[in-house]
Write an enzyme that holds these catalytic residues in place. Structure first.
Site, mmCIF file in Angstrom:
data_model
loop_
_atom_site.group_PDB
_atom_site.id
_atom_site.type_symbol
_atom_site.label_atom_id
_atom_site.label_comp_id
_atom_site.label_asym_id
_atom_site.label_seq_id
_atom_site.Cartn_x
_atom_site.Cartn_y
_atom_site.Cartn_z
ATOM 1 C CB SER A 22 -1.030 -0.093 1.069
ATOM 2 O OG SER A 22 -0.028 -0.505 2.585
ATOM 3 C CG ASP A 76 -3.724 5.059 8.026
ATOM 4 O OD1 ASP A 76 -2.363 4.442 8.650
ATOM 5 O OD2 ASP A 76 -3.829 4.690 6.774
ATOM 6 C CG HIS A 109 -1.504 3.881 4.937
ATOM 7 N ND1 HIS A 109 -1.847 2.822 5.419
ATOM 8 C CD2 HIS A 109 -1.251 2.872 4.024
ATOM 9 C CE1 HIS A 109 -2.202 1.763 5.388
ATOM 10 N NE2 HIS A 109 -1.234 1.865 3.661
#
Length: 426
Positions: free
Chosen positions: A144, A394, A397
């Site tokens: 990702s 998160d 990211h």
């Protein structure tokens, strides 16, 4: 498994006759000056594009600053100009990274630039990038983080030219391709979280990943001959439980209670996966004679402070100051393995024509940007009904726009350096 992509003025003659000799004599010192100070510029000629594997030569103005630069050492400095795009100007941002659209109230994280100690990192130039990769195919391959970097690049390029989505694999968007008609440039993303062959854990199967460390993942490698430049990015998936195979035999495992396998951790496994991947690139390019430019984006640190589902898991709103945060532990080890394997592969490919390889070393500059993650804003307006103690965060990211845009600024500078070197070799 193969690739998922199927896919006038006239002058008086007497006056002219008198002027020609004087013009000739006047030009002599100018020519001598040019030869003495700029010998390269005179003998170079622009080479027309013959195939997808030959670079178009950009105007010299695009390649003025060609000295090498250590982008790893520097600091984050305030920048009033902000990013090239926002959360609504390009339609390629994964929802979980669209922090502005999801209601993140602060905007300070958008106004910082990375300043290397010994050189300048220019602001990203979308037109330059597109011209350098005219008639090319660029692929982002990995986990990702590869997708996060790809979407950042797409958004920056979209500020000058609109990409057309020409392929997608359905709802999961694990394999996608866009085309910039303005420059006949294609850019793809391939989901391959280990780069080597792997079977991901699932709700219906084993609760661990299975990695075959001596086999490259053909879901992307099958398209290698059609790729001119590739950005490889892995790391975080190696922290998950897994069983490792080599030569069809179990090599060991990482966190596999209940299985009769030897615990071997993941550092050596990461090294083997990168080694197998880079060897496959070198071997296949040596066999078919095509050139390729390859990058390995180094490990991107997470910034969890406490539990991942606790309020304030990544609470910072400013970058760490220089010297405030040290690169150490797992972050340092993961980066070191990747850099070492890139250097070893460069030595193994030294005789390979038109093969370029570089580590896109972003670990330290990313370590200092704990303020650039979505945190709770991976979901829309998480505190619309008040602040709760438990909320999903998160801290891995990066917000788009955000610090990850810097990765692509460095990417462009290395591509410019490669092109400059190619011009000198002609």
């Amino acid at each position: 498994m193969g690739s998922p992509f199927k896919d006038h003025h006239r002058h008086h003659p007497s006056l002219a006759k008198k002027l020609i000799p004087w013009t000739f004599y006047a030009m002599i010192p100018l020519v001598l000056f040019r030869v003495y100070f700029y010998p390269f510029a005179l003998h170079h000629t622009t080479t027309p594009i013959l195939s997808s594997s030959s670079f178009v030569s950009p105007p010299p103005s695009l390649l003025e600053e060609e000295t090498s630069c250590d982008f790893t050492s520097g600091k984050w400095v305030p920048d009033k100009r902000g990013p090239l795009y926002n959360g609504s100007t390009c339609g390629t941002i994964k929802e979980g990274q669209n922090c502005i659209a999801h209601g993140r109230p602060d905007r300070g994280y958008l106004y910082w630039r990375w300043k290397p100690k010994q050189c300048k990192l220019p602001r990203f130039e979308p037109n330059t990038f597109l011209q350098l990769l005219r008639n090319k195919h660029l692929a982002f391959v990995g986990d990702s983080m590869a997708r996060n970097q790809l979407e950042s690049l797409l958004c920056m390029l979209s500020s000058v030219s609109a990409p057309n989505l020409v392929y997608r694999d359905g709802g999961e968007n694990k394999f996608r391709r866009w085309h910039f008609g303005s420059h006949n440039f294609s850019i793809s993303v391939y989901w391959s979280p280990f780069l080597v062959k792997g079977v991901e854990k699932s709700n219906t199967g084993p609760n661990h990943n299975q990695l075959y460390l001596d086999h490259v993942d053909e879901r992307w490698a099958a398209d290698m001959n059609g790729i001119d430049m590739v950005v490889l990015s892995i790391g975080h998936w190696f922290l998950h439980p897994a069983v490792y195979y080599e030569g069809e035999q179990v090599l060991g495992c990482h966190y596999c209670p209940g299985l009769n396998h030897t615990e071997i951790g993941f550092y050596d496994v990461l090294r083997k996966a990168i080694k197998t991947t880079l060897k496959a690139l070198i071997d296949r390019k040596r066999a078919n004679g095509n050139g390729i430019g390859a990058f390995v984006t180094t490990f991107s640190p997470a910034h969890f402070e406490g539990d991942w589902d606790k309020f304030g898991a990544c609470p910072k709103t400013k970058p760490y100051r220089e010297g405030e945060k040290t690169l150490e532990g797992m972050d340092a080890e993961m980066r070191q393995i990747e850099v070492e394997e890139v250097e070893a592969a460069k030595m193994n490919s030294i005789q390979l024509d038109r093969f370029r390889l570089e580590a896109l070393d972003v670990t330290k500059l990313s370590l200092m940007r704990a303020d650039g993650h979505p945190g709770p804003y991976m979901h829309p307006f998480p505190f619309a009904n008040g602040v709760t103690e438990r909320v999903q965060n998160d801290c891995v990211h990066w917000c788009l726009p955000g610090p990850i845009d810097t990765w692509n600024e460095i990417l462009l500078e290395v591509i410019k350096k490669w092109e400059y070197e190619s011009r000198r070799e002609e």
